[in-house]
Design a protein around this motif. Structure first.
Motif, short mmCIF file in Angstrom:
data_model
loop_
_atom_site.label_atom_id
_atom_site.label_comp_id
_atom_site.label_asym_id
_atom_site.label_seq_id
_atom_site.Cartn_x
_atom_site.Cartn_y
_atom_site.Cartn_z
N HIS A 172 0.88 -1.17 0.00
CA HIS A 172 0.00 0.00 0.00
C HIS A 172 0.91 1.22 0.00
O HIS A 172 1.67 1.45 0.94
N LEU A 173 0.85 2.01 -1.08
CA LEU A 173 1.81 3.09 -1.28
C LEU A 173 1.32 4.42 -0.70
O LEU A 173 0.12 4.68 -0.60
N GLU A 174 2.29 5.24 -0.35
CA GLU A 174 2.05 6.63 0.02
C GLU A 174 3.05 7.49 -0.74
O GLU A 174 4.16 7.05 -1.02
N MET A 175 2.65 8.70 -1.07
CA MET A 175 3.53 9.60 -1.81
C MET A 175 3.76 10.86 -1.00
O MET A 175 2.80 11.54 -0.62
N LYS A 176 5.02 11.16 -0.71
CA LYS A 176 5.35 12.37 0.01
C LYS A 176 5.56 13.49 -0.99
O LYS A 176 6.55 13.51 -1.72
N HIS A 177 4.61 14.39 -1.04
CA HIS A 177 4.66 15.47 -2.04
C HIS A 177 5.79 16.45 -1.73
O HIS A 177 6.04 16.81 -0.58
N GLY A 178 6.49 16.84 -2.77
CA GLY A 178 7.56 17.82 -2.62
C GLY A 178 8.91 17.22 -2.27
O GLY A 178 9.90 17.94 -2.19
N GLY A 179 8.96 15.90 -2.07
CA GLY A 179 10.23 15.28 -1.72
C GLY A 179 11.09 15.05 -2.96
O GLY A 179 10.61 15.02 -4.09
N ASN A 180 12.38 14.88 -2.74
CA ASN A 180 13.33 14.64 -3.82
C ASN A 180 13.37 13.14 -4.11
O ASN A 180 13.89 12.35 -3.33
N VAL A 181 12.82 12.74 -5.26
CA VAL A 181 12.77 11.32 -5.61
C VAL A 181 13.93 10.93 -6.52
O VAL A 181 14.02 9.78 -6.95
#
Length: 407
Positions: free
Chosen positions: A309-318
């Motif tokens: 189950h995924l989560e996305m941290k907005h604004g992070g450096n991927v």
């Protein structure tokens, strides 16, 4: 005409008597089985059925004062200040025989906050009755488990919610415990370094527990482990003995301890028994989480089912995570992987690269299910499916399934 009516009445009497005889003459083990499958208040009422049923409920091995029990009595206005204590005390006083299973739910109501002394006495009674299954849940304020609970050495199943877990200093473990489910449990700082021996434990589930750091659990027969929202959990001894674990459900916080440097320490050899792995609240763009996941996958040569189950941290450096996923041989996984399920996919670069890697390396893959995030619009979901369809697949039998976002 009169003879006909008389004959009909006689038939009814015969049928009625026959039904009564069937109920009255049921074997005792069937009566016990029926009683344990109905709510406690209904079991008590069966005393009126026949002589053989009278007070048979007092020998029931399982007593369930669950949430539905309290809701029903509270709705009928049966609980005063100490109403529920009075009812449980009466049942326990009339009960005659061992109690193998005891389920108690303490409701979320201010009138019950002063009842812990009574609960302590119930736990004392259970410790003297060979209880094997104990389910204890509380809605709000945590309950301090009395020392009597730790003398219930015949326990095979333990499920608790909102409790303080503080065993006596001389406590060595539950030797027969096979299934443990703990939610919102505070282990206390005093447990640091204390070893809890659970030689028969096969299932362990920890949810939202605190002060789990250095909680030393020795469980060499563990087959299923779940660790969710326990930020300070390490469980060092148990992790070093994961030789028989089959199912592992872990969240992102706990996942961070599985790095390339720590894997030899926590897991000195491949987990050959592991066939099912699930990552909860997993951020593929987080470098620490990604490294932990890759290390676990590399050390699970017989893995068959992978879910996340995924989560996305907005604004992070991927960028760093994407670079790792694009590097050669970053994922050398088992050819036995058959099923993959990914929930809440948002279509970020690390997520799509991870999907691409799984498809390229899983030659035994049969089913790959993707459920996109509900935050995405139709166009974005369609773009993701087009990208995925372009990825090469090591398995010609791999079936791609796209499900609608969960509401």
């Amino acid at each position: 005409m009169g003879d006909t009516i008389s004959q009909e009445r006689n038939k009814r009497r015969v049928v009625t008597c026959t039904k009564e005889d069937i109920i009255s003459n049921l074997p005792e083990h069937l009566i016990d089985s029926i009683l344990e499958r109905v709510p406690l208040e209904e079991a008590v009422r069966t005393s009126i059925l026949s002589k053989n049923w009278r007070y048979r409920w007092t020998k029931m091995g399982a007593l369930a004062f669950d949430e539905q029990f309290f809701k029903k009595y509270a709705k009928n206005g049966a609980f005063g200040r100490n109403g529920f204590i009075r009812i449980i005390n009466k049942v326990l006083i009339l009960h005659n025989g061992p109690i193998s299973k005891f389920l108690l739910h303490i409701p979320n109501m201010n009138m019950f906050l002063d009842c812990f002394e009574e609960v302590d006495q119930w736990m004392l009674l259970l410790s003297r009755n060979g209880v094997k299954e104990l389910i204890l849940t509380k809605s709000n304020q945590r309950y301090q488990l009395p020392s009597y609970v730790f003398s219930c050495l015949e326990l095979t199943k333990l499920k608790m919610k909102h409790c303080f877990f503080k065993p006596p200093l001389n406590f060595e473990g539950f030797l027969n415990l096979e299934d443990v489910n703990l939610r919102c449990i505070d282990f206390g700082a005093n447990l640091c370094g204390t070893q809890i021996n659970l030689p028969q434990l096969k299932k362990l589930s920890l949810h939202k527990c605190t002060n789990v750091y250095n909680f030393d659990i020795k469980a060499t027969k563990l087959e299923k482990l779940t660790v969710i929202a326990c930020p300070d959990a390490i469980l060092t001894t148990m992790l070093s003995n994961m030789t028989k674990i089959k199912c592992f459900f872990v969240d992102a916080q706990f996942l961070k301890i599985f790095t390339a440097e720590s894997i030899p320490k926590w897991v000195p050899q491949p987990i050959n028994s592991l066939t099912r792995l699930w990552f909860q609240k997993f951020q593929l763009g987080d470098l620490h989480q990604l490294n932990g996941a890759l290390c676990l996958l590399r050390n699970s040569p017989n893995l068959k089912t992978l879910g996340m189950h995924l989560e996305m941290k907005h604004g992070g450096n991927v960028g760093p995570a994407s670079s790792i996923l694009e590097s050669p041989n970053c994922l050398d996984i088992s050819n036995r992987l058959q099923t993959v399920k990914i929930d809440c996919l948002q279509g970020s670069k690390p997520e799509l690269l991870f999907v691409k890697l799984l498809l390229a390396h899983s030659s035994s893959l049969q089913k790959f299910t993707i459920t996109p995030s509900r935050a995405l619009d139709v166009k974005k979901i369609l773009d993701i499916s087009k990208d995925v369809m372009r990825f090469s697949r090591a398995s010609p039998k791999a079936e791609m399934i796209y499900l609608n976002p969960k509401p």
